[in-house]
Scaffold this motif. Structure first.
Motif, PDB file in Angstrom:
ATOM      1  N   LEU A 252     -10.119   2.990  12.191  1.00 50.29           N
ATOM      2  CA  LEU A 252     -10.560   3.523  10.912  1.00 50.29           C
ATOM      3  C   LEU A 252      -9.375   3.744   9.977  1.00 50.29           C
ATOM      4  CD1 LEU A 252     -12.891   4.594   9.180  1.00 50.29           C
ATOM      5  CD2 LEU A 252     -12.534   6.843  10.249  1.00 50.29           C
ATOM      6  N   ILE A 253      -8.268   4.206  10.533  1.00 48.90           N
ATOM      7  CA  ILE A 253      -7.068   4.426   9.722  1.00 48.90           C
ATOM      8  C   ILE A 253      -6.538   3.107   9.160  1.00 48.90           C
ATOM      9  CG2 ILE A 253      -4.634   5.105   9.850  1.00 48.90           C
ATOM     10  CD1 ILE A 253      -5.600   7.324  11.835  1.00 48.90           C
ATOM     11  N   VAL A 254      -6.561   2.052   9.961  1.00 51.19           N
ATOM     12  CA  VAL A 254      -6.134   0.734   9.471  1.00 51.19           C
ATOM     13  C   VAL A 254      -7.000   0.307   8.289  1.00 51.19           C
ATOM     14  CG1 VAL A 254      -5.998  -1.722  10.035  1.00 51.19           C
ATOM     15  CG2 VAL A 254      -5.156  -0.027  11.663  1.00 51.19           C
ATOM     16  N   LYS A 255      -8.290   0.517   8.399  1.00 53.91           N
ATOM     17  CA  LYS A 255      -9.219   0.152   7.321  1.00 53.91           C
ATOM     18  C   LYS A 255      -8.945   0.977   6.062  1.00 53.91           C
ATOM     19  CE  LYS A 255     -14.165  -0.888   6.757  1.00 53.91           C
ATOM     20  NZ  LYS A 255     -15.494  -0.795   7.407  1.00 53.91           N
ATOM     21  N   ALA A 256      -8.665   2.261   6.253  1.00 52.60           N
ATOM     22  CA  ALA A 256      -8.366   3.128   5.115  1.00 52.60           C
ATOM     23  C   ALA A 256      -7.046   2.736   4.454  1.00 52.60           C
ATOM     24  CB  ALA A 256      -8.327   4.587   5.564  1.00 52.60           C
ATOM     25  N   LEU A 257      -6.060   2.366   5.258  1.00 54.57           N
ATOM     26  CA  LEU A 257      -4.777   1.913   4.709  1.00 54.57           C
ATOM     27  C   LEU A 257      -4.938   0.614   3.929  1.00 54.57           C
ATOM     28  CD1 LEU A 257      -2.351   2.734   7.661  1.00 54.57           C
ATOM     29  CD2 LEU A 257      -2.418   3.840   5.418  1.00 54.57           C
ATOM     30  N   ASP A 258      -5.808  -0.266   4.394  1.00 53.41           N
ATOM     31  CA  ASP A 258      -6.091  -1.501   3.648  1.00 53.41           C
ATOM     32  C   ASP A 258      -6.668  -1.172   2.266  1.00 53.41           C
ATOM     33  OD1 ASP A 258      -5.179  -3.161   5.660  1.00 53.41           O
ATOM     34  OD2 ASP A 258      -7.173  -3.515   6.521  1.00 53.41           O
ATOM     35  N   PHE A 259      -7.548  -0.185   2.227  1.00 57.62           N
ATOM     36  CA  PHE A 259      -8.124   0.240   0.943  1.00 57.62           C
ATOM     37  C   PHE A 259      -7.025   0.759   0.020  1.00 57.62           C
ATOM     38  CE2 PHE A 259     -10.057   3.477  -1.804  1.00 57.62           C
ATOM     39  CZ  PHE A 259     -11.092   2.750  -2.378  1.00 57.62           C
ATOM     40  N   TYR A 260      -6.101   1.514   0.569  1.00 55.90           N
ATOM     41  CA  TYR A 260      -4.976   2.039  -0.217  1.00 55.90           C
ATOM     42  C   TYR A 260      -4.102   0.903  -0.738  1.00 55.90           C
ATOM     43  CZ  TYR A 260      -0.644   4.668  -1.173  1.00 55.90           C
ATOM     44  OH  TYR A 260       0.496   5.193  -1.745  1.00 55.90           O
ATOM     45  N   LYS A 261      -3.797  -0.072   0.100  1.00 49.65           N
ATOM     46  CA  LYS A 261      -2.966  -1.195  -0.331  1.00 49.65           C
ATOM     47  C   LYS A 261      -3.639  -1.995  -1.443  1.00 49.65           C
ATOM     48  CE  LYS A 261      -2.332  -2.880   3.840  1.00 49.65           C
ATOM     49  NZ  LYS A 261      -1.848  -3.784   4.915  1.00 49.65           N
ATOM     50  N   GLU A 262      -4.940  -2.104  -1.378  1.00 50.61           N
ATOM     51  CA  GLU A 262      -5.680  -2.896  -2.366  1.00 50.61           C
ATOM     52  C   GLU A 262      -5.906  -2.146  -3.681  1.00 50.61           C
ATOM     53  OE1 GLU A 262      -9.270  -3.801  -0.320  1.00 50.61           O
ATOM     54  OE2 GLU A 262      -8.298  -5.139   1.133  1.00 50.61           O
ATOM     55  N   ASN A 263      -5.958  -0.818  -3.622  1.00 45.04           N
ATOM     56  CA  ASN A 263      -6.364  -0.051  -4.793  1.00 45.04           C
ATOM     57  C   ASN A 263      -5.320   0.928  -5.326  1.00 45.04           C
ATOM     58  OD1 ASN A 263      -9.456  -0.667  -5.129  1.00 45.04           O
ATOM     59  ND2 ASN A 263      -9.114  -0.425  -2.928  1.00 45.04           N
ATOM     60  N   GLY A 264      -4.325   1.244  -4.533  1.00 45.71           N
ATOM     61  CA  GLY A 264      -3.300   2.173  -4.988  1.00 45.71           C
ATOM     62  C   GLY A 264      -2.350   1.534  -5.991  1.00 45.71           C
ATOM     63  N   ARG A 265      -1.916   2.324  -6.954  1.00 46.75           N
ATOM     64  CA  ARG A 265      -0.941   1.868  -7.929  1.00 46.75           C
ATOM     65  C   ARG A 265       0.477   2.142  -7.416  1.00 46.75           C
ATOM     66  NH1 ARG A 265      -3.908   4.545 -13.251  1.00 46.75           N
ATOM     67  NH2 ARG A 265      -5.607   3.017 -13.403  1.00 46.75           N
ATOM     68  N   LYS A 266       1.450   1.438  -7.962  1.00 45.79           N
ATOM     69  CA  LYS A 266       2.836   1.622  -7.542  1.00 45.79           C
ATOM     70  C   LYS A 266       3.247   3.078  -7.717  1.00 45.79           C
ATOM     71  CE  LYS A 266       7.478  -0.261  -8.180  1.00 45.79           C
ATOM     72  NZ  LYS A 266       8.322  -1.232  -8.937  1.00 45.79           N
TER      73      LYS A 266
ATOM     74  N   ILE B  69       0.984   2.079  13.889  1.00 47.18           N
ATOM     75  CA  ILE B  69      -0.005   1.562  12.934  1.00 47.18           C
ATOM     76  C   ILE B  69       0.557   1.580  11.514  1.00 47.18           C
ATOM     77  CG2 ILE B  69      -2.203   2.112  11.820  1.00 47.18           C
ATOM     78  CD1 ILE B  69      -2.609   0.783  14.488  1.00 47.18           C
ATOM     79  N   VAL B  70       1.169   2.688  11.133  1.00 52.09           N
ATOM     80  CA  VAL B  70       1.714   2.825   9.787  1.00 52.09           C
ATOM     81  C   VAL B  70       2.816   1.797   9.544  1.00 52.09           C
ATOM     82  CG1 VAL B  70       3.000   4.351   8.243  1.00 52.09           C
ATOM     83  CG2 VAL B  70       1.086   5.255   9.576  1.00 52.09           C
ATOM     84  N   LEU B  71       3.697   1.616  10.511  1.00 49.96           N
ATOM     85  CA  LEU B  71       4.803   0.674  10.351  1.00 49.96           C
ATOM     86  C   LEU B  71       4.313  -0.771  10.317  1.00 49.96           C
ATOM     87  CD1 LEU B  71       7.437   2.288  12.767  1.00 49.96           C
ATOM     88  CD2 LEU B  71       7.459   2.326  10.266  1.00 49.96           C
ATOM     89  N   GLN B  72       3.330  -1.090  11.119  1.00 53.95           N
ATOM     90  CA  GLN B  72       2.858  -2.469  11.230  1.00 53.95           C
ATOM     91  C   GLN B  72       2.073  -2.928  10.008  1.00 53.95           C
ATOM     92  OE1 GLN B  72       0.587  -2.539  14.853  1.00 53.95           O
ATOM     93  NE2 GLN B  72       2.378  -2.375  16.179  1.00 53.95           N
ATOM     94  N   ASN B  73       1.434  -2.003   9.307  1.00 52.49           N
ATOM     95  CA  ASN B  73       0.507  -2.397   8.252  1.00 52.49           C
ATOM     96  C   ASN B  73       1.062  -2.268   6.834  1.00 52.49           C
ATOM     97  OD1 ASN B  73      -2.426  -2.956   9.447  1.00 52.49           O
ATOM     98  ND2 ASN B  73      -1.422  -1.415  10.714  1.00 52.49           N
ATOM     99  N   GLY B  74       2.334  -1.900   6.700  1.00 49.84           N
ATOM    100  CA  GLY B  74       2.943  -1.805   5.380  1.00 49.84           C
ATOM    101  C   GLY B  74       3.265  -3.171   4.812  1.00 49.84           C
ATOM    102  N   PRO B  75       3.838  -3.218   3.584  1.00 45.47           N
ATOM    103  CA  PRO B  75       4.216  -2.072   2.752  1.00 45.47           C
ATOM    104  C   PRO B  75       3.032  -1.484   1.992  1.00 45.47           C
ATOM    105  CG  PRO B  75       4.771  -4.116   1.630  1.00 45.47           C
ATOM    106  CD  PRO B  75       4.244  -4.513   2.980  1.00 45.47           C
ATOM    107  N   TYR B  76       3.268  -0.271   1.458  1.00 55.02           N
ATOM    108  CA  TYR B  76       2.240   0.459   0.738  1.00 55.02           C
ATOM    109  C   TYR B  76       2.707   0.766  -0.682  1.00 55.02           C
ATOM    110  CZ  TYR B  76       1.011   1.145   5.630  1.00 55.02           C
ATOM    111  OH  TYR B  76       0.708   0.928   6.940  1.00 55.02           O
ATOM    112  N   PRO B  77       1.797   1.178  -1.556  1.00 56.30           N
ATOM    113  CA  PRO B  77       2.201   1.519  -2.919  1.00 56.30           C
ATOM    114  C   PRO B  77       3.249   2.624  -2.999  1.00 56.30           C
ATOM    115  CG  PRO B  77      -0.168   1.201  -2.825  1.00 56.30           C
ATOM    116  CD  PRO B  77       0.328   1.168  -1.412  1.00 56.30           C
ATOM    117  N   PHE B  78       3.204   3.549  -2.048  1.00 56.32           N
ATOM    118  CA  PHE B  78       4.183   4.644  -2.052  1.00 56.32           C
ATOM    119  C   PHE B  78       4.285   5.211  -0.642  1.00 56.32           C
ATOM    120  CE2 PHE B  78       5.658   8.656  -4.532  1.00 56.32           C
ATOM    121  CZ  PHE B  78       6.967   8.223  -4.472  1.00 56.32           C
ATOM    122  N   LYS B  79       5.055   6.250  -0.503  1.00 54.26           N
ATOM    123  CA  LYS B  79       5.340   6.840   0.806  1.00 54.26           C
ATOM    124  C   LYS B  79       4.068   7.362   1.470  1.00 54.26           C
ATOM    125  CE  LYS B  79       7.844  10.130  -1.143  1.00 54.26           C
ATOM    126  NZ  LYS B  79       8.733  11.321  -1.284  1.00 54.26           N
TER     127      LYS B  79
END
Length: 218
Positions: free
Chosen positions: A183-197, A114-124
């Protein structure tokens, strides 16, 4: 060990303060096979290296490599990467541990996908999966944490064990595998949309507030 075939390893060079390097050995859920062991022992013997250290992320660091020998050691041990692939901290779980009530290792593999498929993310992102509430997978202080209960999985999001230590926000309880991962996918989407670099999930939650996260996940 004559009948064991040496296995090449994936390693990430890490510069140290004393003009030496470590090689961080990427392991899957901390598993260190006889073939990997043979490779490491042969390299340590050939280059007179004396320190192999277990990390908190269930990896290994081969320490004390001189800068002018780094390329030679890497060639002998396997393949070098600039960034070690993500891993998930897991406990032994229900298969081996007498306290385990859920399959932490199986869930860890699914979470990593799940983590690998839904990246990239603002940070690690660091994740932990524990087969019971003792939480040997450090689930409470990981960006994503899963804790097994007799009735399913509790899901935590935004824990951290760095400068600002905090426990993850419990965003779900007693969920099935599929419910927890969705639920984790949904939470990761929130992080991608709202997290800063270069902002970890915990920093984002500190900035926006837990209520903003929980509201988005309703």
């Amino acid at each position: 060990m004559d009948n064991i075939v040496a296995e090449p390893l994936v390693v990430m060079p890490v510069e140290r303060k004393n003009d030496t390097y470590a090689l961080r050995i990427a392991l899957n859920q901390g598993e260190f096979t006889p073939g990997m062991m043979k490779t490491v022992m042969e390299v340590m013997s050939k280059f007179n290296l004396t320190s192999l250290r277990v990390t908190s992320g269930q990896r290994l660091n081969l320490e004390g490599i001189a800068k002018d020998k780094l390329d030679e050691v890497v060639a002998a041990i396997g393949t070098s990467v600039k960034k070690a692939p993500p891993t998930v901290n897991v406990c032994t779980g229900v298969g081996l541990c007498k306290y385990g009530v859920q399959d932490s290792r199986g869930m860890g593999k699914k979470l990593l996908e799940i983590v690998l498929q839904n990246g990239p993310y603002p940070f690690k992102i660091k994740s932990g999966v524990s087969g019971c509430k003792i939480s040997c997978g450090f689930s409470n202080v990981r960006d994503i944490g899963l804790v097994g209960t007799p009735k399913g999985w509790d899901v935590l999001f935004g824990g951290g064990a760095a400068r600002n230590v905090r426990s993850g926000v419990k965003i779900g309880t007693k969920l099935s595998e599929d419910e927890a991962l969705s639920l984790i996918v949904k939470a990761l989407d929130f992080y991608k949309e709202n997290g800063r670099k270069r902002e970890r999930i915990s920093g984002m939650i500190d900035r926006l507030g837990e209520e903003a996260l929980l509201e988005a996940l309703k």
